[in-house]
Design a protein around this motif. Structure first.
Motif, PDB file in Angstrom:
ATOM      1  N   HIS A 149     -25.284  46.335  51.019  1.00  0.00           N
ATOM      2  CA  HIS A 149     -26.600  46.951  51.023  1.00  0.00           C
ATOM      3  C   HIS A 149     -26.720  48.102  50.018  1.00  0.00           C
ATOM      4  CE1 HIS A 149     -28.807  45.427  54.724  1.00  0.00           C
ATOM      5  NE2 HIS A 149     -29.668  45.455  53.746  1.00  0.00           N
ATOM      6  N   ALA A 150     -25.737  49.012  50.044  1.00  0.00           N
ATOM      7  CA  ALA A 150     -25.812  50.194  49.173  1.00  0.00           C
ATOM      8  C   ALA A 150     -25.931  49.772  47.709  1.00  0.00           C
ATOM      9  CB  ALA A 150     -24.577  51.066  49.384  1.00  0.00           C
ATOM     10  N   LYS A 151     -25.203  48.739  47.336  1.00  0.00           N
ATOM     11  CA  LYS A 151     -25.205  48.272  45.938  1.00  0.00           C
ATOM     12  C   LYS A 151     -26.548  47.619  45.587  1.00  0.00           C
ATOM     13  CE  LYS A 151     -22.262  45.774  42.726  1.00  0.00           C
ATOM     14  NZ  LYS A 151     -22.523  44.371  42.500  1.00  0.00           N
ATOM     15  N   ALA A 152     -27.036  46.789  46.484  1.00  0.00           N
ATOM     16  CA  ALA A 152     -28.310  46.083  46.216  1.00  0.00           C
ATOM     17  C   ALA A 152     -29.456  47.078  46.069  1.00  0.00           C
ATOM     18  CB  ALA A 152     -28.606  45.089  47.338  1.00  0.00           C
ATOM     19  N   ILE A 153     -29.459  48.117  46.902  1.00  0.00           N
ATOM     20  CA  ILE A 153     -30.547  49.102  46.859  1.00  0.00           C
ATOM     21  C   ILE A 153     -30.464  49.946  45.584  1.00  0.00           C
ATOM     22  CG2 ILE A 153     -31.561  51.107  48.039  1.00  0.00           C
ATOM     23  CD1 ILE A 153     -30.139  49.936  50.626  1.00  0.00           C
ATOM     24  N   ALA A 154     -29.219  50.301  45.228  1.00  0.00           N
ATOM     25  CA  ALA A 154     -29.035  51.201  44.073  1.00  0.00           C
ATOM     26  C   ALA A 154     -29.270  50.495  42.744  1.00  0.00           C
ATOM     27  CB  ALA A 154     -27.630  51.793  44.104  1.00  0.00           C
ATOM     28  N   GLU A 155     -29.092  49.170  42.729  1.00  0.00           N
ATOM     29  CA  GLU A 155     -29.186  48.450  41.452  1.00  0.00           C
ATOM     30  C   GLU A 155     -30.580  48.592  40.851  1.00  0.00           C
ATOM     31  OE1 GLU A 155     -27.825  44.334  41.646  1.00  0.00           O
ATOM     32  OE2 GLU A 155     -29.156  43.858  39.965  1.00  0.00           O
ATOM     33  N   LYS A 156     -30.622  48.997  39.599  1.00  0.00           N
ATOM     34  CA  LYS A 156     -31.924  49.091  38.928  1.00  0.00           C
ATOM     35  C   LYS A 156     -32.103  47.793  38.163  1.00  0.00           C
ATOM     36  CE  LYS A 156     -35.541  51.563  37.449  1.00  0.00           C
ATOM     37  NZ  LYS A 156     -36.529  50.634  37.943  1.00  0.00           N
ATOM     38  N   LYS A 157     -32.797  46.868  38.802  1.00  0.00           N
ATOM     39  CA  LYS A 157     -32.952  45.561  38.170  1.00  0.00           C
ATOM     40  C   LYS A 157     -33.943  45.671  37.011  1.00  0.00           C
ATOM     41  CE  LYS A 157     -34.080  41.286  40.172  1.00  0.00           C
ATOM     42  NZ  LYS A 157     -34.276  40.639  41.471  1.00  0.00           N
ATOM     43  N   MET A 158     -33.582  45.135  35.880  1.00  0.00           N
ATOM     44  CA  MET A 158     -34.436  45.253  34.696  1.00  0.00           C
ATOM     45  C   MET A 158     -34.969  43.896  34.278  1.00  0.00           C
ATOM     46  SD  MET A 158     -34.268  48.436  33.894  1.00  0.00           S
ATOM     47  CE  MET A 158     -34.631  48.714  32.168  1.00  0.00           C
ATOM     48  N   ILE A 159     -36.140  43.892  33.665  1.00  0.00           N
ATOM     49  CA  ILE A 159     -36.625  42.633  33.117  1.00  0.00           C
ATOM     50  C   ILE A 159     -35.680  42.187  31.997  1.00  0.00           C
ATOM     51  CG2 ILE A 159     -39.043  41.893  33.243  1.00  0.00           C
ATOM     52  CD1 ILE A 159     -39.909  44.197  31.717  1.00  0.00           C
ATOM     53  N   GLU A 160     -35.556  40.894  31.861  1.00  0.00           N
ATOM     54  CA  GLU A 160     -34.656  40.335  30.865  1.00  0.00           C
ATOM     55  C   GLU A 160     -35.013  40.928  29.492  1.00  0.00           C
ATOM     56  OE1 GLU A 160     -36.449  38.946  33.104  1.00  0.00           O
ATOM     57  OE2 GLU A 160     -35.414  37.342  34.154  1.00  0.00           O
ATOM     58  N   PRO A 161     -34.041  41.550  28.789  1.00  0.00           N
ATOM     59  CA  PRO A 161     -34.344  42.287  27.552  1.00  0.00           C
ATOM     60  C   PRO A 161     -34.936  41.427  26.436  1.00  0.00           C
ATOM     61  CG  PRO A 161     -31.985  42.355  28.066  1.00  0.00           C
ATOM     62  CD  PRO A 161     -32.640  41.643  29.183  1.00  0.00           C
ATOM     63  N   ASP A 162     -34.648  40.134  26.464  1.00  0.00           N
ATOM     64  CA  ASP A 162     -35.156  39.290  25.370  1.00  0.00           C
ATOM     65  C   ASP A 162     -36.631  38.943  25.539  1.00  0.00           C
ATOM     66  OD1 ASP A 162     -34.143  37.834  27.651  1.00  0.00           O
ATOM     67  OD2 ASP A 162     -34.741  36.019  26.575  1.00  0.00           O
ATOM     68  N   LEU A 163     -37.216  39.246  26.704  1.00  0.00           N
ATOM     69  CA  LEU A 163     -38.579  38.773  26.956  1.00  0.00           C
ATOM     70  C   LEU A 163     -39.642  39.484  26.115  1.00  0.00           C
ATOM     71  CD1 LEU A 163     -38.709  37.938  30.777  1.00  0.00           C
ATOM     72  CD2 LEU A 163     -38.207  36.471  28.824  1.00  0.00           C
ATOM     73  N   MET A 164     -39.468  40.808  25.876  1.00  0.00           N
ATOM     74  CA  MET A 164     -40.462  41.528  25.066  1.00  0.00           C
ATOM     75  C   MET A 164     -40.469  40.969  23.640  1.00  0.00           C
ATOM     76  SD  MET A 164     -42.728  43.844  25.553  1.00  0.00           S
ATOM     77  CE  MET A 164     -44.032  44.040  24.376  1.00  0.00           C
ATOM     78  N   ARG A 165     -39.269  40.712  23.145  1.00  0.00           N
ATOM     79  CA  ARG A 165     -39.158  40.133  21.792  1.00  0.00           C
ATOM     80  C   ARG A 165     -39.836  38.762  21.761  1.00  0.00           C
ATOM     81  NH1 ARG A 165     -35.224  36.795  19.704  1.00  0.00           N
ATOM     82  NH2 ARG A 165     -35.501  36.614  17.467  1.00  0.00           N
ATOM     83  N   LEU A 166     -39.600  37.998  22.802  1.00  0.00           N
ATOM     84  CA  LEU A 166     -40.182  36.657  22.884  1.00  0.00           C
ATOM     85  C   LEU A 166     -41.707  36.746  22.874  1.00  0.00           C
ATOM     86  CD1 LEU A 166     -39.377  33.688  23.323  1.00  0.00           C
ATOM     87  CD2 LEU A 166     -39.475  34.097  25.776  1.00  0.00           C
ATOM     88  N   LEU A 167     -42.223  37.686  23.657  1.00  0.00           N
ATOM     89  CA  LEU A 167     -43.680  37.852  23.714  1.00  0.00           C
ATOM     90  C   LEU A 167     -44.241  38.196  22.336  1.00  0.00           C
ATOM     91  CD1 LEU A 167     -46.036  38.660  26.186  1.00  0.00           C
ATOM     92  CD2 LEU A 167     -45.958  40.583  24.630  1.00  0.00           C
ATOM     93  N   THR A 168     -43.586  39.155  21.662  1.00  0.00           N
ATOM     94  CA  THR A 168     -44.054  39.594  20.341  1.00  0.00           C
ATOM     95  C   THR A 168     -44.003  38.441  19.347  1.00  0.00           C
ATOM     96  OG1 THR A 168     -42.994  41.669  20.893  1.00  0.00           O
ATOM     97  CG2 THR A 168     -43.781  41.471  18.665  1.00  0.00           C
ATOM     98  N   MET A 169     -42.932  37.655  19.442  1.00  0.00           N
ATOM     99  CA  MET A 169     -42.749  36.551  18.510  1.00  0.00           C
ATOM    100  C   MET A 169     -43.805  35.461  18.715  1.00  0.00           C
ATOM    101  SD  MET A 169     -38.991  35.068  17.844  1.00  0.00           S
ATOM    102  CE  MET A 169     -38.823  34.134  19.354  1.00  0.00           C
ATOM    103  N   LEU A 170     -44.134  35.228  19.978  1.00  0.00           N
ATOM    104  CA  LEU A 170     -45.049  34.118  20.276  1.00  0.00           C
ATOM    105  C   LEU A 170     -46.533  34.499  20.223  1.00  0.00           C
ATOM    106  CD1 LEU A 170     -43.123  32.375  23.208  1.00  0.00           C
ATOM    107  CD2 LEU A 170     -42.931  32.007  20.761  1.00  0.00           C
ATOM    108  N   ALA A 171     -46.814  35.805  20.362  1.00  0.00           N
ATOM    109  CA  ALA A 171     -48.226  36.210  20.430  1.00  0.00           C
ATOM    110  C   ALA A 171     -48.784  36.521  19.047  1.00  0.00           C
ATOM    111  CB  ALA A 171     -48.357  37.438  21.348  1.00  0.00           C
ATOM    112  N   VAL A 172     -48.621  35.588  18.137  1.00  0.00           N
ATOM    113  CA  VAL A 172     -49.135  35.868  16.782  1.00  0.00           C
ATOM    114  C   VAL A 172     -50.557  35.320  16.623  1.00  0.00           C
ATOM    115  CG1 VAL A 172     -46.996  36.117  15.506  1.00  0.00           C
ATOM    116  CG2 VAL A 172     -47.887  33.819  15.988  1.00  0.00           C
TER     117      VAL A 172
END
Ligand code: F6P
Length: 323
Positions: A300-323
């Motif tokens: 429990h302590a580990k699951a609560i403390a974990e700062k889950k982040m969005i997959e780092p490649d997704l912002m790049r993917l969005l920028t690449m595809l939203a042309v």
């Protein structure tokens, strides 16, 4: 040895919670374990609001959104006395173990109950925000994303017809999972998430370029974004670019309701069953989730403390595809 377990849902309801309840109750029945439902989350636990649940009570709930056990905020559970009463109520009812279905707040409450009051329990990762550690996906996230996505597709139709810029605000108090995932799926031009310090200048320049070429634009804004909600951002952009025809749509609690998707039902079935079988195998004080395809039990302590982040490649993917 476990002969009697209890279960509750707490915090923000999420589509698939009912499927998880069903999986817990029917898996318990399969193993000859009695199941008790606690109404209204931790509030019902403190008040002793318990109901007996059998496999037949689970009929016709797998496809329903919300939670048949309801959810509530509990002031009394925040106190040591409240938690002591909660533990006593479980003991008095002859309950050996508890399953807590919910997100970060729910699991933090569960952690306190186990460390402070010695209650044997397991958490099931469930929140539309997908921001709890210990599971790659949490129950409700997929459905909420699909609901938001459908709304964005509709908004794109009208945005394209007028050449407008739409700011669409989605849920996600601390994280931008819904915003980023739906933004990519909807072909949005820009996504504002709390994990990233976006620059309004960058947003304005993207919109100036894209709107000239494409006419319409969709900007997805996570409600927890540091620059403020969709209305504030839209006002700021409108001030800088008076030539834009801007509209705002806040999707809000629409995203919390509705029939769970296949992915959420399957996740809920796997996690609900694993919670019961984990308890039978002697596991407790942990969150059951799925990491890289496999069932995992994260302390429990580990699951609560974990700062889950969005997959780092997704912002790049969005920028690449939203042309
Ligand atoms: O369950 C998570 C969540 O839906 C967040 O995305 C949102 O900020 C919050 O709950 C809303 O909570 P409430 O239903 O209490 O307004």
């Amino acid at each position: 040895m476990i002969t009697h377990l209890a279960l509750l849902t707490s915090g923000g309801d999420a589509p698939g919670m009912n499927a998880a309840i069903r999986a817990v109750v029917r898996t318990a029945h399969f193993h000859g374990i009695k199941a008790t439902g606690i109404m209204d989350g931790y509030d019902g636990l403190v008040k002793g609001n318990f109901i007996e649940l059998g496999p037949r009570d689970m009929r016709n709930i797998v496809q329903r959104g919300g939670t048949m056990l309801r959810s509530a905020r509990s002031e009394s559970f925040r106190t040591v006395e409240g938690r002591a009463t909660a533990a006593k109520n479980l003991r008095d009812a002859g309950i050996d173990a508890l399953i807590c279905i919910g997100g970060g707040g729910t699991q933090a409450g569960a952690h306190q109950l186990s460390t402070e009051q010695g209650v044997k329990l397991i958490g099931v990762a469930s929140t539309i925000d997908n921001d709890l550690g210990g599971s790659d996906r949490t129950i409700g996230f997929d459905t909420a994303c699909n609901t938001a996505l459908e709304a964005m597709d509709r908004l794109r139709d009208t945005a394209a017809s007028y050449g407008r810029i739409f700011f669409v605000e989605v849920m996600g108090r601390d994280t931008g999972f819904i915003a980023m995932h739906t933004g990519i799926a909807a072909g949005a031009e820009y996504v504002m998430v709390p994990e990233r310090r976006e620059n309004v200048n960058e947003l304005v320049s993207v919109l100036e370029n894209r709107s000239k070429e494409k006419g319409s634009c969709i900007v997805v804004v996570a409600e927890g974004d540091e620059e403020g909600g969709a209305f504030k951002l839209a006002a700021e952009v409108g001030k800088r670019c008076p030539q834009f025809d801007i509209r705002v749509s806040v999707l809000g609690h629409l995203q919390r309701g509705g029939s769970p998707t296949m992915a959420d039902r399957l996740l809920a079935a796997r996690l609900g069953a694993a919670a019961v079988e984990g308890l039978i195998a002697g596991k407790h004080s942990c969150v059951v989730g799925i990491v890289q395809g496999a069932i995992t039990f994260t302390p429990h302590a580990k699951a609560i403390a974990e700062k889950k982040m969005i997959e780092p490649d997704l912002m790049r993917l969005l920028t690449m595809l939203a042309v």
